[in-house]
Design a protein around this motif. Structure first.
Motif, short mmCIF file in Angstrom:
data_model
loop_
_atom_site.label_atom_id
_atom_site.label_comp_id
_atom_site.label_asym_id
_atom_site.label_seq_id
_atom_site.Cartn_x
_atom_site.Cartn_y
_atom_site.Cartn_z
N ARG A 15 2.96 1.25 -9.95
CA ARG A 15 2.88 0.07 -9.08
C ARG A 15 2.43 -1.16 -9.86
O ARG A 15 2.86 -2.29 -9.56
N GLU A 50 1.44 -4.46 1.27
CA GLU A 50 1.05 -3.05 1.38
C GLU A 50 1.42 -2.57 2.78
O GLU A 50 0.95 -3.10 3.78
N LYS A 51 2.26 -1.58 2.82
CA LYS A 51 2.80 -1.12 4.09
C LYS A 51 1.94 0.00 4.68
O LYS A 51 1.12 0.62 4.00
N GLY A 63 9.94 3.95 8.62
CA GLY A 63 10.19 4.25 7.23
C GLY A 63 11.26 5.30 7.02
O GLY A 63 11.83 5.84 7.98
N HIS A 79 2.51 4.35 2.67
CA HIS A 79 2.76 4.02 1.27
C HIS A 79 1.98 4.98 0.37
O HIS A 79 1.15 5.76 0.84
N SER A 91 8.88 1.20 5.30
CA SER A 91 8.53 1.93 4.08
C SER A 91 9.69 2.79 3.60
O SER A 91 10.34 3.46 4.40
N ILE A 110 9.15 3.91 -7.87
CA ILE A 110 8.06 2.97 -7.63
C ILE A 110 8.24 1.72 -8.49
O ILE A 110 8.06 0.59 -8.03
N ARG A 137 12.53 -4.12 0.68
CA ARG A 137 11.42 -4.36 -0.24
C ARG A 137 10.36 -5.29 0.32
O ARG A 137 9.18 -5.09 0.11
N SER A 177 10.14 0.96 -4.61
CA SER A 177 9.91 1.83 -3.44
C SER A 177 8.41 1.86 -3.13
O SER A 177 7.58 1.44 -3.93
N ASP A 178 8.08 2.38 -1.98
CA ASP A 178 6.72 2.26 -1.47
C ASP A 178 5.84 3.48 -1.69
O ASP A 178 4.62 3.41 -1.53
#
Length: 306
Positions: free
Chosen positions: A228, A2-3, A164, A6, A188, A201, A183, A205-206
């Motif tokens: 997600r 988890e960035k 990002g 996001h 991000s 997603i 990834r 992608s974030d």
């Protein structure tokens, strides 16, 4: 992984009063509505926030209010886009003085573009002279230049403070090339075209940056979670609702006016846009009101179905 940046991060509107100054009370209430609805960040002073139409003082005021109201609950990304590197650096220094931690930076605009290298130089100087996190923002319709994948990768490698990339170019294949590189890293990659959001997603992608998220925060966050979690059937259903909601932006001559009116129906803000943009017509208000109600009902039904 988890960035830091996001999920669903709305390019929030800037509510204004009759003098075209920021409506502070309405803005604060809208920000709380977004966060309480589960949105994962706030992008203030972006295109949807009419950032270049505000005076510099009101632009800074919008950013200051957002930072103060959010109070660290979610990340705040501030738009600092401008027509030269010096102007952007000055904007970021003002952001730093407010306590801001992240700036979205586009290529410069209005001036002629002669190469991709100019944007790399742009970021190099910004990084030398400022200290915040930076988000690369690719939005060709408003800057007059489309960043290539090699340019994005080159900028991302300049410094770890480049955190990002937000892509509003609509070039899906290029976007996925960037996703494939980042990834499993802290960097991000966020989709700026709402119609491509859930497929992005699903493919790794974030996050994404939908203009209407402040109108439908629960719906958009639920859609993000479905994608997600790789629930294809549920994601497909949410994609249908999102596609339907996007019609709102085309129900007026001015997409900003359409978005502002739809969001104003939640009771926090006025529908005003900054002069001399086209305002929303009465017949458009009826259509948008009906569509908002339809989206609310479809989302509620989908939630009931589990």
């Amino acid at each position: 992984m988890e960035k830091k940046y996001h999920g669903v991060i709305p390019p929030i509107i800037t509510p204004i009063d009759e003098k075209e100054n920021v409506d502070e009370d309405g803005f604060r209430r809208l920000i709380d509505y977004c966060i309480e609805g589960g949105l994962h960040g706030i992008f203030v002073a972006g295109t949807n926030g009419e950032t270049m139409a505000l005076t510099q003082a009101e632009r800074n005021r919008a950013i200051r209010i957002a930072l103060d109201q959010v109070k660290g609950r979610v990340p705040v990304i501030a738009g600092v886009m401008d027509t030269s590197t010096r102007r952007v650096v000055e904007n970021i220094k003002q952001l730093e003085a407010m306590g801001g931690a992240c700036a979205a930076v586009t290529p410069i605009f209005y001036d002629r573009h002669t190469s991709q290298d100019e944007t790399i130089r742009h970021f190099e100087k910004i990084l030398r002279e400022t200290n915040v996190d930076l988000i690369i923002y690719n939005i060709p319709p408003f800057t007059g230049v489309k960043l290539t994948v090699p340019t994005v990768l080159s900028i991302a490698k300049l410094d770890q403070r480049v955190k990002g990339y937000k892509d509003s170019s609509g070039a899906y294949a290029d976007f996925m090339q960037v996703v494939s590189v980042y990834r499993d890293t802290p960097f991000s990659v966020m989709q700026g075209v709402t119609g491509m959001a859930l497929s992005s997603i699903l493919m790794g992608s974030d996050g994404f940056v939908p203009a209407l998220a402040p109108c439908f925060p629960g719906m958009f966050t639920s859609a993000y979670e479905a994608a997600r979690s790789k629930d294809m059937d549920l994601t497909w259903k949410y994609n249908e609702i999102i596609r339907e909601s996007s019609k709102i932006l085309g129900m007026s001559r001015n997409a900003t006016a359409a978005a502002k009116y739809a969001i104003s129906l939640r009771g926090f803000t006025d529908k005003r846009v900054i002069w001399p943009q086209d305002v929303i017509e009465k017949e458009d208000e009826t259509k948008i009101g009906n569509k908002v109600k339809e989206i609310d009902e479809r989302y509620a039904q989908l939630k009931r179905e589990g």
